[in-house]
Design a protein around this motif. Structure first.
Motif, PDB file in Angstrom:
ATOM      1  N   PHE A  82     -19.115  29.168   5.102  1.00 31.84           N
ATOM      2  CA  PHE A  82     -18.428  27.925   5.452  1.00 31.84           C
ATOM      3  C   PHE A  82     -19.403  26.905   6.029  1.00 31.84           C
ATOM      4  O   PHE A  82     -19.355  25.721   5.695  1.00 31.84           O
ATOM      5  CB  PHE A  82     -17.298  28.212   6.440  1.00 31.84           C
ATOM      6  CG  PHE A  82     -16.371  27.037   6.632  1.00 31.84           C
ATOM      7  CD1 PHE A  82     -15.334  26.801   5.739  1.00 31.84           C
ATOM      8  CD2 PHE A  82     -16.541  26.165   7.694  1.00 31.84           C
ATOM      9  CE1 PHE A  82     -14.491  25.713   5.910  1.00 31.84           C
ATOM     10  CE2 PHE A  82     -15.699  25.071   7.870  1.00 31.84           C
ATOM     11  CZ  PHE A  82     -14.670  24.846   6.973  1.00 31.84           C
ATOM     12  N   ALA A 114     -16.317  22.692   3.107  1.00 30.47           N
ATOM     13  CA  ALA A 114     -14.918  22.919   2.731  1.00 30.47           C
ATOM     14  C   ALA A 114     -14.749  23.466   1.312  1.00 30.47           C
ATOM     15  O   ALA A 114     -13.805  24.205   1.029  1.00 30.47           O
ATOM     16  CB  ALA A 114     -14.142  21.613   2.878  1.00 30.47           C
ATOM     17  N   VAL A 172     -13.789  27.098   0.396  1.00 26.82           N
ATOM     18  CA  VAL A 172     -12.409  27.576   0.531  1.00 26.82           C
ATOM     19  C   VAL A 172     -11.816  27.853  -0.847  1.00 26.82           C
ATOM     20  O   VAL A 172     -11.059  28.806  -1.031  1.00 26.82           O
ATOM     21  CB  VAL A 172     -11.545  26.553   1.303  1.00 26.82           C
ATOM     22  CG1 VAL A 172     -10.059  26.918   1.217  1.00 26.82           C
ATOM     23  CG2 VAL A 172     -11.985  26.497   2.763  1.00 26.82           C
ATOM     24  N   ALA A 219     -12.366  28.398   8.457  1.00 23.41           N
ATOM     25  CA  ALA A 219     -11.776  27.082   8.164  1.00 23.41           C
ATOM     26  C   ALA A 219     -10.859  26.665   9.310  1.00 23.41           C
ATOM     27  O   ALA A 219     -10.846  25.506   9.730  1.00 23.41           O
ATOM     28  CB  ALA A 219     -11.000  27.133   6.853  1.00 23.41           C
ATOM     29  N   MET A 239     -10.706  22.586   9.998  1.00 14.40           N
ATOM     30  CA  MET A 239     -10.768  21.885   8.714  1.00 14.40           C
ATOM     31  C   MET A 239      -9.448  21.155   8.490  1.00 14.40           C
ATOM     32  O   MET A 239      -8.379  21.621   8.888  1.00 14.40           O
ATOM     33  CB  MET A 239     -11.006  22.912   7.599  1.00 14.40           C
ATOM     34  CG  MET A 239     -10.985  22.341   6.207  1.00 14.40           C
ATOM     35  SD  MET A 239     -11.233  23.653   4.963  1.00 14.40           S
ATOM     36  CE  MET A 239     -10.866  22.732   3.473  1.00 14.40           C
ATOM     37  N   PHE A 252      -7.355  21.890   3.111  1.00 13.69           N
ATOM     38  CA  PHE A 252      -7.336  23.350   3.069  1.00 13.69           C
ATOM     39  C   PHE A 252      -6.206  23.836   2.162  1.00 13.69           C
ATOM     40  O   PHE A 252      -6.397  24.721   1.320  1.00 13.69           O
ATOM     41  CB  PHE A 252      -7.149  23.905   4.483  1.00 13.69           C
ATOM     42  CG  PHE A 252      -6.924  25.386   4.534  1.00 13.69           C
ATOM     43  CD1 PHE A 252      -8.003  26.263   4.508  1.00 13.69           C
ATOM     44  CD2 PHE A 252      -5.636  25.912   4.606  1.00 13.69           C
ATOM     45  CE1 PHE A 252      -7.799  27.648   4.540  1.00 13.69           C
ATOM     46  CE2 PHE A 252      -5.420  27.278   4.647  1.00 13.69           C
ATOM     47  CZ  PHE A 252      -6.500  28.149   4.621  1.00 13.69           C
TER      48      PHE A 252
END
Length: 205
Positions: A106, A111, A114, A131, A136, A141
Motif C-alpha cells: 500500500f 490506492a 486495492v 487502506a 483511504m 476504496f
C-alpha cells in the motif's frame, strides 16, 4: 476429515436456505472461502429442483457480499488499527506477515493496489486493512473493490453453474482463468504506478 466436511455441508445448506441473502452473508463473514460460496451459488443456479436463483442474481449478490466484507475489514483498520488484527487476525486467516506485506504494498503503490491485490489469495482481504489505517477515501476504496469483485464473482458463479453437481472441482476449472487475471491485474498496476510517477514528475517541473 469427516467432521470438517459435515460442518462445511451444514454451512452451505444454510446458505442455500437463505437464497441470495445466504450468498451475501456467506461472503460478508467468510467463514468459508469466497470461492466455495460463489461456486456453490453457481451450482444452485443450475439446480432446477432447488431455490430459484438466477445467474445474474448470484453474481450481483456475490459482489455485494464481497464488498461488505471489505467494508468491515476497512472499518476495523480505520477505527481499530493494526493491534486488533495482530490479536484477532488469526481467526480470519490474516497473519502478521500478511499485514506486513499488504502495508508495504500500500505504501509503495498507493490506492491502486486495492484493485490489484483482490486477485491474490489472502492479500485480497489483507489489503483492506492498511487502506483503512491510512484512511483511504472510502468511495474510491469501494469503487476499486467493486471493480475487482465483479469479475471474481462472475468467474466462480459461472464455473459452479457449468459444473453443476461437480461444482466442488471449481479449483481445477478456475486455475486457467485466475493466473491470467493476476497477470492482467499486475499489468494494470504497472500502468498505474507509471502514471503516478509521470504525474509527480510533471508537477515537480
Amino acid at each position: 476429515m469427516d467432521w470438517i466436511h459435515s460442518i462445511l455441508d451444514a454451512l452451505l445448506r444454510w446458505v442455500e436456505s437463505l437464497g441470495y441473502f445466504g450468498i451475501v452473508i456467506g461472503l460478508a463473514i467468510e467463514v468459508i472461502p469466497s470461492e466455495i460460496v460463489l461456486s456453490y451459488g453457481g451450482y444452485l443456479v443450475s439446480d432446477a429442483g432447488g431455490n430459484q436463483i438466477s445467474f445474474v442474481g448470484a453474481v450481483i449478490f456475490g459482489t455485494i457480499g464481497a464488498v461488505i466484507q471489505q467494508w468491515i475489514l476497512y472499518a476495523i483498520g480505520r477505527f481499530g488499527g493494526r493491534p486488533i488484527f495482530e490479536k484477532y487476525g488469526k481467526y480470519i486467516k490474516i497473519k502478521p506477515k500478511h499485514l506486513d506485506i499488504s502495508e508495504r504494498w500500500f505504501k509503495q503503490y498507493g490506492a491502486g493496489i486495492v484493485f490489484t491485490a483482490r486477485f491474490v489469495p489472502v492479500m485480497r482481504q489483507a489489503i483492506s486493512i492498511p487502506a483503512g489505517i491510512a484512511k483511504m477515501n472510502f468511495w474510491l476504496f469501494t469503487l476499486l473493490t467493486l471493480l475487482a469483485s465483479v469479475p471474481w464473482s462472475l468467474l466462480f458463479v459461472y464455473i459452479g453453474w457449468k459444473l453443476g453437481d461437480q461444482w466442488e472441482k471449481f479449483n481445477e476449472q478456475a486455475a486457467p482463468y485466475v493466473q491470467p487475471a493476476i497477470l492482467i491485474a499486475i499489468g494494470l498496476l504497472i500502468v498505474y504506478v507509471l502514471y503516478k510517477m509521470l504525474r509527480k514528475k510533471g508537477k515537480s517541473v
